[in-house]
Design an enzyme around this catalytic site. Structure first.
Site, PDB file in Angstrom:
ATOM      1  N   SER A  69      14.633  -1.738  -1.127  1.00 58.16           N
ATOM      2  CA  SER A  69      14.456  -1.947   0.299  1.00 58.16           C
ATOM      3  C   SER A  69      15.502  -1.153   1.068  1.00 58.16           C
ATOM      4  O   SER A  69      15.559   0.065   0.933  1.00 58.16           O
ATOM      5  CB  SER A  69      14.477  -3.446   0.601  1.00 58.16           C
ATOM      6  OG  SER A  69      14.034  -3.707   1.900  1.00 58.16           O
ATOM      7  N   ASP A 132       2.917  -5.026   0.231  1.00 59.17           N
ATOM      8  CA  ASP A 132       4.251  -5.293   0.767  1.00 59.17           C
ATOM      9  C   ASP A 132       4.102  -5.784   2.203  1.00 59.17           C
ATOM     10  O   ASP A 132       3.538  -5.084   3.041  1.00 59.17           O
ATOM     11  CB  ASP A 132       5.096  -4.015   0.727  1.00 59.17           C
ATOM     12  CG  ASP A 132       6.565  -4.256   1.049  1.00 59.17           C
ATOM     13  OD1 ASP A 132       6.859  -5.059   1.961  1.00 59.17           O
ATOM     14  OD2 ASP A 132       7.404  -3.618   0.396  1.00 59.17           O
ATOM     15  N   HIS A 159       7.002  -7.122  -1.835  1.00 58.97           N
ATOM     16  CA  HIS A 159       8.239  -6.403  -1.524  1.00 58.97           C
ATOM     17  C   HIS A 159       9.184  -6.389  -2.725  1.00 58.97           C
ATOM     18  O   HIS A 159      10.358  -6.107  -2.588  1.00 58.97           O
ATOM     19  CB  HIS A 159       8.903  -7.036  -0.297  1.00 58.97           C
ATOM     20  CG  HIS A 159       9.972  -6.199   0.316  1.00 58.97           C
ATOM     21  ND1 HIS A 159       9.750  -4.935   0.813  1.00 58.97           N
ATOM     22  CD2 HIS A 159      11.294  -6.445   0.508  1.00 58.97           C
ATOM     23  CE1 HIS A 159      10.882  -4.449   1.292  1.00 58.97           C
ATOM     24  NE2 HIS A 159      11.835  -5.338   1.114  1.00 58.97           N
TER      25      HIS A 159
END
Length: 181
Positions: A69, A132, A159
């Site tokens: 991320s 996601d 995610h």
């Protein structure tokens, strides 16, 4: 080869998600790993994280950065400035997604230098998922098109959080293949 885990922002820590299981598997295969929580883990300001990755975690030309991320954003920006062996990007993106905390981190205050990122490493592996909830798949596909990453697109990993997956054998396999070359 040193493998450094870089977690995400929003209070993310090095003990979340699949980081521990991936580290254990990599250590079993002879990798030297570093997995620790970075300072300023709520916003993840670039001016704090980049020096920390370089000076405290010791990222250098023999390192592989695994960024998840906003950790993937840190790995991308790091490679604009410093040579590394390779990088694994998990749920990466290239815009601030119109999110206040992403804007505040400073990562998106200038254009990306895709050429320098490519030149400063031997390889890039990328993992993304179409389901996601935060990162549109077009973000990941754009990065893939700019960097010619080894690209893995899933339909069911979200995610890549612990609620989505708690083990990540594909990441370990990808690193083992890179180690052999």
């Amino acid at each position: 080869m040193k493998v450094i885990f870089i977690h995400g922002n929003g209070g993310g820590t090095a003990d979340m998600n699949w980081y521990i299981s991936a580290e254990e598997r990599l250590q079993e295969k002879g990798f030297n790993t570093i997995r620790e929580t970075l300072p300023d883990n709520d916003i993840a300001h670039e001016h704090i994280w980049i020096p920390h990755i370089r000076d405290t975690l010791g990222a250098d030309q023999n390192s592989v950065l695994i960024g998840h991320s906003s950790g993937a954003i840190a790995a991308l920006r790091y490679a604009e400035q410093y040579p590394i062996t390779g990088r694994v990007l998990v749920s990466p993106y290239h815009t601030h997604l119109n999110l206040k905390d992403e804007k505040a981190g400073g990562w998106f205050d200038r254009p990306w230098n895709w050429q320098k990122i490519s030149e400063n490493q031997r390889w890039i592996v990328q993992f993304s998922s179409v389901d996601d909830p935060w990162i549109p798949i077009e973000e990941a596909q754009y990065i893939h098109s700019k960097l010619n990453t080894e690209y893995f697109e899933f339909t069911d990993r979200g995610h890549f959080l612990q609620t989505d997956i708690d083990d990540f054998p594909e990441l370990v396999t990808a690193l083992l293949e890179k180690k052999q070359h």
